[in-house]
Design a protein around this motif. Structure first.
Motif, short mmCIF file in Angstrom:
data_model
loop_
_atom_site.label_atom_id
_atom_site.label_comp_id
_atom_site.label_asym_id
_atom_site.label_seq_id
_atom_site.Cartn_x
_atom_site.Cartn_y
_atom_site.Cartn_z
N UNK A 244 50.10 39.99 50.85
CA UNK A 244 49.56 39.44 49.66
C UNK A 244 49.57 40.35 47.94
N UNK A 245 49.75 41.41 48.33
CA UNK A 245 50.19 42.24 47.05
C UNK A 245 51.08 41.80 46.49
N UNK A 246 52.53 41.64 47.46
CA UNK A 246 54.00 41.10 46.96
C UNK A 246 54.20 39.43 46.40
N UNK A 247 52.57 39.12 46.64
CA UNK A 247 52.31 37.53 46.20
C UNK A 247 51.77 37.19 45.20
N UNK A 248 51.77 38.50 44.57
CA UNK A 248 50.53 38.61 43.39
C UNK A 248 51.93 38.10 42.24
N UNK A 249 51.40 37.42 40.93
CA UNK A 249 52.72 37.63 40.37
C UNK A 249 52.48 38.60 39.09
N UNK A 250 53.31 39.47 38.63
CA UNK A 250 52.83 40.86 37.93
C UNK A 250 54.12 40.25 36.60
N UNK A 251 54.57 39.39 36.71
CA UNK A 251 55.62 39.36 35.39
C UNK A 251 55.51 39.06 34.36
N UNK A 252 54.05 38.29 33.63
CA UNK A 252 53.76 38.20 32.59
C UNK A 252 52.50 39.20 32.29
N UNK A 253 51.98 39.48 33.33
CA UNK A 253 51.39 40.85 33.05
C UNK A 253 51.56 41.68 33.56
N UNK A 254 52.01 43.12 33.36
CA UNK A 254 52.50 44.34 34.47
C UNK A 254 52.11 44.92 34.64
N UNK A 255 50.55 45.24 34.57
CA UNK A 255 49.16 46.27 35.13
C UNK A 255 48.88 45.06 35.16
N UNK A 256 48.29 45.11 36.40
CA UNK A 256 46.77 43.90 36.15
C UNK A 256 45.40 45.30 36.45
N UNK A 257 44.50 45.15 35.91
CA UNK A 257 43.24 46.30 36.46
C UNK A 257 41.88 45.74 35.96
N UNK A 258 40.48 46.54 36.14
CA UNK A 258 39.76 46.09 37.02
C UNK A 258 38.93 46.65 35.36
N UNK A 259 38.13 46.44 34.99
CA UNK A 259 37.45 46.58 33.92
C UNK A 259 35.81 46.04 34.20
N UNK A 260 34.93 46.88 33.49
CA UNK A 260 33.08 46.93 33.65
C UNK A 260 32.81 47.70 32.40
N UNK A 261 31.05 47.71 32.32
CA UNK A 261 30.03 48.59 31.55
C UNK A 261 29.52 49.50 32.82
N UNK A 262 28.07 49.72 32.31
CA UNK A 262 27.94 50.73 33.22
C UNK A 262 26.53 50.82 32.43
N UNK A 263 25.88 50.14 33.18
CA UNK A 263 24.38 49.86 32.49
C UNK A 263 23.31 51.16 32.62
N UNK A 264 22.16 51.39 32.04
CA UNK A 264 21.55 52.53 31.66
C UNK A 264 21.48 52.92 32.79
N UNK A 265 20.90 52.75 34.50
CA UNK A 265 20.75 53.04 35.74
C UNK A 265 22.40 53.77 36.29
#
Length: 455
Positions: A244-265
């Protein structure tokens, strides 16, 4: 429409407007393309050309192998004027051995691409590939000129390492010359070829596979913050297989990141990645299983967004790596009156301000500035620099009049209250917006289906 075609920042490099077309086997015109940035202008030019009798062009050589070009407009004194060429220019690609029977231009192009890719795959030195410690996808950028005699020269290919680049340039120089060179109006001419070619490098040699893994490990250890053994990286490795890792196309996106906000809790919300929809959903689901408190993010700020790299591409190999501390993104504050309860609210405040400005400007007048009906799309982008100023404005609309007005409207935005910040440092940030106005049956005062997108 032409009178409004002034040279703005959006189109400052567009000095000439051309119409290109091809002929089918029956010498009927097909594939008409106009290269202006305005869809309404392009349609007007195409419609006018369709009314023209092709015989009036006095084309010297009619063939599906050629592409035909007419200049329509040119830039004079910072304006576009109608300046049609008197003769049609016709170009033909070079013909290489094995492609002589190609009946159309597209088949001729595909044939050469296939021949060159096959030649490179069969000729590139396995020793050089081994020396470069390559496994998996090998991306090669191939660029050269084919001169008037059909000989390849001015070779400027690129590969992941210097030794492979040298090898790629060497073997491309040995590729047999064309059977016939490219031509323009029947006369030999030069031809620039540019293409990315992917090779799949596999090995059953366990010793070599281990060497590659150790070599990549040394490369990754040189990163000051990336760690393949961080808690977050190890978590994702449990759920993503090697295949699965090798099948991910990362030519146009050299870094795949995860983003999030944090709530008041102190819990993560608005979790997303920069992957496509299916992969995004998979990665977000995996992240939700992670014990969030182990990230130990301090200090917490509800107006900030956070990100961690998850998958990177190095030497054409995907690997799961992350960092111990997150990147902290603080969005720009468009107006001092924007509510500061969270990052999403700050974004919404800015988006609503932009929407109100653009929609109020165009909702009563856009129908008077175009002959089009139905859905009218306008889009634009701009950068908020580190000082909060609006720069690098690019606008796109069906015709020059709307585009010019849109560009000036965005340029006149006063600087924002605060710029964006990354890890506490002011940074530039680019925003893009797109709006679609539903004119209905040319009822310019009714916009029932206003759709906004942004990223």
């Amino acid at each position: 429409m032409i009178d409004s075609y002034r040279i703005t920042d959006t189109i400052k490099n567009k000095k000439y407007i051309y119409l290109t077309f091809r002929l089918d086997k029956l010498n009927k015109v097909v594939s008409i393309i106009v290269n202006s940035p305005y869809s309404e202008l392009n349609k007007s030019i195409r419609d006018a050309f369709k009314d023209l009798d092709i015989e009036d062009l006095n084309i010297a050589e009619k063939s599906p192998l050629n592409i035909y070009t007419l200049q329509i407009l040119s830039q004079e004194n910072n304006k576009m004027v109608i300046n049609c060429s008197t003769n049609v220019v016709y170009d033909r690609n070079p013909v290489f051995e094995g492609c002589e029977s190609s009946a159309t231009k597209s088949k001729l192009c595909n044939c050469f691409n296939s021949k060159l890719s096959e030649y490179i795959a069969n000729t590139i030195s396995p020793r050089q590939i081994t020396k470069a410690k390559i496994l998996g996808k090998l991306n090669l950028h191939v660029k050269f000129l084919i001169n008037e005699k059909g000989v390849i020269e001015q070779i400027n290919c690129k590969a992941p390492t210097d030794s492979l680049t040298k090898e790629l340039n060497r073997i491309v120089a040995l590729f047999p010359k064309a059977k016939s060179p490219a031509t323009r109006n029947g006369r030999p001419t030069s031809f620039i070829y540019v293409k990315n070619i992917d090779l799949q490098i596999d090995s059953k040699n366990k010793e070599y596979t281990k060497e590659v893994e150790e070599y990549n490990g040394q490369l990754y250890s040189n990163d000051s913050f990336l760690n393949p053994n961080s808690d977050l990286a190890l978590h994702f490795k449990k759920y993503i297989s090697e295949k699965e890792l090798n099948d991910i196309p990362l030519i146009d996106i050299p870094v795949l990141s995860i983003y999030f906000d944090i709530d008041k809790t102190g819990n993560p919300i608005n979790i997303k990645t920069n992957a496509n929809t299916e992969l995004n959903n998979q990665l977000v689901a995996i992240f939700r299983y992670f014990p969030f408190k182990k990230l130990n993010i301090k200090p917490l700020n509800t107006i900030d967004s956070y990100s961690y790299p998850i998958i990177i591409n190095r030497c054409n190999k995907n690997i799961i790596m992350s960092n111990e501390k997150p990147f902290v993104h603080t969005p720009p504050i468009f107006d001092k009156d924007c509510h500061l309860s969270g990052s999403k609210e700050l974004d919404n405040c800015m988006n609503e301000n932009i929407k109100t400005m653009v929609v109020n400007n165009f909702k009563r007048t856009i129908g008077n500035k175009t002959n089009l009906t139905g859905i009218i799309k306008i889009s634009f982008s701009f950068q908020i620099d580190a000082e909060g100023k609006i720069t690098n404005v690019k606008a796109f609309a069906p015709n020059p009049s709307i585009c010019n007005e849109l560009e000036e409207l965005i340029k006149n935005i006063s600087e924002v209250y605060k710029p964006a910040y990354l890890n506490g440092n002011a940074v530039p940030k680019v925003y893009s917006y797109s709006y679609r106005f539903d004119l209905g049956k040319n009822k310019v005062d009714e916009f029932k289906n206003l759709i906004k997108t942004y990223y």
